[in-house]
Design a protein around this motif. Structure first.
Motif, PDB file in Angstrom:
ATOM      1  N   TYR A   1      -5.811   5.725  -3.993  1.00 48.75           N
ATOM      2  CA  TYR A   1      -5.385   5.974  -5.372  1.00 48.75           C
ATOM      3  C   TYR A   1      -4.196   6.925  -5.462  1.00 48.75           C
ATOM      4  N   THR A   2      -3.504   7.123  -4.359  1.00 53.56           N
ATOM      5  CA  THR A   2      -2.248   7.866  -4.380  1.00 53.56           C
ATOM      6  C   THR A   2      -1.083   6.887  -4.243  1.00 53.56           C
ATOM      7  N   ASN A   3       0.111   7.362  -4.617  1.00 53.47           N
ATOM      8  CA  ASN A   3       1.262   6.476  -4.497  1.00 53.47           C
ATOM      9  C   ASN A   3       1.888   6.523  -3.108  1.00 53.47           C
ATOM     10  N   ASP A   4       1.162   7.106  -2.134  1.00 52.10           N
ATOM     11  CA  ASP A   4       1.611   7.026  -0.742  1.00 52.10           C
ATOM     12  C   ASP A   4       1.479   5.602  -0.207  1.00 52.10           C
ATOM     13  N   HIS A   5       0.613   4.828  -0.815  1.00 49.29           N
ATOM     14  CA  HIS A   5       0.386   3.441  -0.412  1.00 49.29           C
ATOM     15  C   HIS A   5       0.554   2.554  -1.651  1.00 49.29           C
ATOM     16  N   PRO A   6       0.879   1.288  -1.467  1.00 48.54           N
ATOM     17  CA  PRO A   6       1.171   0.421  -2.620  1.00 48.54           C
ATOM     18  C   PRO A   6      -0.052  -0.122  -3.339  1.00 48.54           C
TER      19      PRO A   6
END
Length: 621
Positions: free
Chosen positions: A444-449
């Motif tokens: 749920y972070t924007n480190d991953h798509p």
């Protein structure tokens, strides 16, 4: 193409646990694509038709290679950027990041806007299944940017089908070259999905022009600074026309007026009144447009007076199938990313290896992670087969010379359209949820798509008609329109597949369970059609649609599994054997985990349940 992309490394400890890499594409599974096209649907049969004689498997592969490379190298790298940098409303105009225009110009230069159109219109006359696959790669890479192309192609197709020769000559070349974009303008602030309540008016302005006045809401791509002109397809009412949808006509309304020689003229007074800020697909402008504000807005009638809804549904049905496929591709991207993560993320130990001194294992070794991956695989690959089956129906319609056969294909495609729009937008969205879950906190972070893919996909549940609208369309129109004749044709096709699987012992359970579910579908439909109370009959239309979709996906999985079982009887490489065995396991998962849910839903519908119908406003506080 294969890339190695470094994923975020949070700490020195993480570096030892998970060395992030991508060893395969994150936007397409080419092996599965080939399986559906060539082993399942045998699309190469189309190449014998005169219309598609310029194409063969080698040519299609080259097109796919080009599309994949462009999608991975140009569209995918800017997906996070256009999500973070939403369009701005500046001095009455929508401003988008310059990377959006650069990507779409590359798309145009490759000829992809023109791909499915007739050669006589300046197109490349490719089969619709090729256009579907190409569009899917770009959608998985970057839905927000691809939307502009998706809408333009749909608007151009509408113009090609119903526009005058003069309009087509002046406008189509610019749209097929990607120089002008297009939109569809249906919804209004006071009407939403209720097209019968549209108020926008069109009055005769002479010389074949009409003065358009009114407001349109939720217009994707309604304004942008990528192209000099935008071709809006607008539903409006002529004076004295019939009430409701029967009084709607369709008009082509350019943002800038178009001169007789096809060049742009003065402003056509299509005003951007505001931008909507969305949960997902943020890189696509979503606009409130005013027509006739500050001066006359002139449009050209498309089709006949008061036939606008019939014309527009040509574009809308195309868009509904496209939205369903977009749902599949967003889920596929999430599935591929989470599967790669699960193979490489080291965490914990198997339940039968509890020694804390033993090395940690990739999380794909944990059974619940496999459950979540299988849930994604069964939804994505099942729904993708449905999308390409419908694409093949479009292609078969194009080349079929027999009028009766064309009518049958048309009705079958019409029956499946609400299913192909609704089932993926529900269950492939659920697949995106599982992708996030597999990544845990990183998910749920924007480190991953995967969180962006979920947000993007959530809009597809609403785009081109909500789940509830599709349910009413299926049960209230498509099934009842011919008293179930087309449905009977579909169930006969499904039963034929069941019979073909009878010689495969590995598929006995799947075949028997699907047979029972088809029986339940037929019984439930007969019960519903026998109910004369329209409100009671359609009270559970959405539940019926969902169960109907399970039957269709279950059929497509049995079809895939039968092919896989036959292939496994031959000598295979380890990789090919694993591919086909994976198909068998996914089919069995769908049989055991999903088909029982459909049985329960059919039982509810057949009981003519009135739990929701009998509720009242006071029940909700």
């Amino acid at each position: 193409m294969k890339h190695r992309i470094a994923l975020p490394i949070r700490s020195a400890a993480d570096k030892h646990q998970y060395i992030g890499r991508v060893d395969m594409s994150q936007i397409v599974n080419r092996r599965d694509l080939d399986f559906v096209m060539y082993e399942m649907l045998h699309v190469e049969r189309l190449f014998s038709a005169k219309r598609y004689s310029a194409y063969d498997r080698e040519a299609v592969t080259q097109i796919f290679d080009t599309a994949q490379a462009m999608a991975e190298e140009i569209f995918q790298p800017i997906a996070a950027l256009v999500d973070a940098q939403e369009p701005d409303f500046v001095k009455g105009k929508a401003i988008v990041p310059p990377q959006t225009a650069q990507a779409l110009h590359a798309f145009a230069d490759a000829g992809f806007f023109a791909l499915p159109f007739d050669e006589e219109a300046g197109g490349l006359q490719a089969p619709w299944f090729v256009h579907t696959a190409v569009g899917g790669m770009f959608t998985a890479a970057n839905t927000s940017v691809t939307n502009y192309a998706f809408l333009t192609i749909a608007a151009a197709n509408l113009l090609f089908e119903f526009g005058s020769e003069e309009l087509k000559k002046r406008v189509l070349p610019r749209m097929l070259a990607g120089e002008w974009f297009g939109t569809m303008c249906l919804s209004e602030p006071q009407a939403g999905s209720s097209l019968a309540d549209i108020r926008t008016t069109a009055t005769d302005a002479g010389d074949g022009l009409y003065s358009i006045r009114g407001s349109k809401m939720w217009i994707s791509g309604g304004d942008q600074d990528i192209t000099d002109n935008i071709i809006h397809m607008v539903l409006a009412r002529l004076p004295g026309g019939p009430p409701g949808t029967k009084g709607l006509s369709l008009f082509m309304v350019p943002k800038q007026q178009i001169n007789d020689d096809g060049s742009m003229g003065a402003s056509n007074n299509v005003r951007l009144a505001g931008l909507n800020h969305k949960l997902g697909q943020r890189g696509t402008t979503n606009c409130l447009l005013n027509f006739g504000e500050g001066g006359a807005t002139l449009g050209y009638m498309i089709g006949e007076p008061n036939s606008g809804i019939e014309c527009m549904f040509h574009m809308m049905n195309e868009a509904r199938i496209g939205v369903g496929h977009a749902s599949v591709m967003a889920a596929l991207a999430g599935y591929l990313h989470s599967a790669d993560y699960a193979r490489n993320r080291l965490q914990g130990r198997r339940v039968d290896q509890r020694d804390p001194n033993s090395p940690q294992v990739p999380i794909v070794e944990h059974v619940d992670v496999r459950r979540m991956l299988m849930a994604q695989k069964s939804a994505v690959e099942g729904a993708q087969a449905l999308c390409f089956y419908c694409a093949m129906l479009v292609d078969q319609l194009t080349v079929e010379p027999n009028a009766g056969r064309r009518a049958d294909l048309t009705s079958l495609l019409g029956l499946l359209t609400p299913v192909v729009k609704a089932w993926p937008s529900e269950h492939c969205l659920e697949a995106n949820k599982w992708a996030i879950q597999i990544l845990g906190g990183y998910g749920y972070t924007n480190d991953h798509p995967v969180e962006r893919l979920y947000r993007d996909n959530r809009l597809n549940h609403i785009h081109e008609g909500t789940f509830g609208i599709q349910g009413l369309d299926l049960l209230g129109r498509k099934v009842t329109a011919d008293d179930g004749v087309t449905l009977n044709r579909l169930t006969a096709i499904i039963r034929a597949t069941i019979s073909e699987a009878a010689n495969e012992p590995l598929l006995t359970e799947d075949r028997v369970d699907l047979t029972k579910l088809v029986d339940a579908l037929e019984f439930t439909t007969e019960t519903l059609l026998g109910c004369k109370d329209v409100a009671l009959r359609t009270a559970n239309a959405t539940i019926y649609l969902d169960a109907f979709g399970h039957v269709v996906i279950g059929w497509l999985w049995l079809w895939q599994a039968r092919i896989a079982a036959q292939a496994l009887s031959n000598p295979l490489s380890d990789g090919e054997r694993a591919f086909y065995e994976g198909k068998l396991r996914a089919c069995r998962y769908f049989t055991r985990h999903q088909l029982p849910l459909a049985h329960a839903r059919f039982d509810l519908c057949a009981s003519l349940d009135d739990s929701c119908l009998s509720s009242c406003e006071a029940d909700f506080g």
